[in-house]
Write a protein that holds these residues in place. Structure first.
Motif, PDB file in Angstrom:
ATOM      1  N   LEU A  54       0.830  -1.193   0.000  1.00  0.00           N
ATOM      2  CA  LEU A  54       0.000   0.000   0.000  1.00  0.00           C
ATOM      3  C   LEU A  54       0.870   1.250   0.000  1.00  0.00           C
ATOM      4  CD1 LEU A  54      -2.880   1.182   0.261  1.00  0.00           C
ATOM      5  CD2 LEU A  54      -2.572   1.079   2.724  1.00  0.00           C
ATOM      6  N   SER A 106      -3.117  -5.612   0.062  1.00  0.00           N
ATOM      7  CA  SER A 106      -3.157  -4.216  -0.353  1.00  0.00           C
ATOM      8  C   SER A 106      -2.637  -4.153  -1.781  1.00  0.00           C
ATOM      9  CB  SER A 106      -2.318  -3.321   0.565  1.00  0.00           C
ATOM     10  OG  SER A 106      -0.944  -3.567   0.384  1.00  0.00           O
ATOM     11  N   ARG A 161      -2.335  -1.275  -5.476  1.00  0.00           N
ATOM     12  CA  ARG A 161      -2.727  -0.075  -6.197  1.00  0.00           C
ATOM     13  C   ARG A 161      -3.522  -0.486  -7.433  1.00  0.00           C
ATOM     14  NH1 ARG A 161      -0.154   0.048 -10.814  1.00  0.00           N
ATOM     15  NH2 ARG A 161       1.880  -0.900 -11.046  1.00  0.00           N
TER      16      ARG A 161
END
Length: 150
Positions: free
Chosen positions: A4, A128, A130
């Motif tokens: 993250l 996590s 993107r």
């Protein structure tokens, strides 16, 4: 698992504070106190387990597409509820930061603004990542279509 934020370990800990501002205060009051607190954590705990964090304010919008508890159109805590989310290398390091002499007075100033007291819950990171950039998204869609057809 993708990270993250850079430097956040894949087995790190995320803590979430949910605060609701007392009616006599506003978001500016909370932002000031939280900024002082966050600056303290960055200064004194970046080398003892603190990795990063953010603060988010309730926008009032409730997703009718993502909610399954009735169909409200606006949160009653719009502009009054905030989440203080921090990322730590370990739970033990997080707890040690809260025992620091510099942290406690600033933390109390945040709590003084809050009608709900505070409950801070720690979570172990499971995933996590993107979003894909345009080219990655195009490739991912093509791969999905290719394997779904098979």
């Amino acid at each position: 698992m993708m990270q993250l934020i850079p430097g956040f370990p894949t087995d790190g800990v995320v803590t979430i504070n949910r605060v609701i501002i007392k009616p006599q205060y506003d978001i500016d009051d909370l932002q000031e106190k939280v900024a002082e607190l966050c600056e303290n954590v960055k200064t004194y705990h970046s080398d003892t387990g603190f990795v990063g964090g953010f603060v988010a304010l309730n926008s009032g919008q409730i997703s009718n597409e993502g909610s399954r508890i009735g169909q409200p159109v606006e949160s009653p805590n719009k502009g009054r509820e905030a989440l203080i989310i921090t990322f730590w290398e370990s739970y033990a390091e997080h707890e040690a930061s809260h025992r620091s002499d510099t942290f406690q007075p600033l933390f109390q100033k945040v709590l003084d603004l809050c009608e709900n007291g505070n409950e801070e819950i720690a979570y172990d990171m499971l995933w996590s990542g993107r979003a894909y950039n345009d080219e990655e998204a195009k490739q991912a869609k093509a791969m999905k279509q290719r394997y779904e057809a098979a």
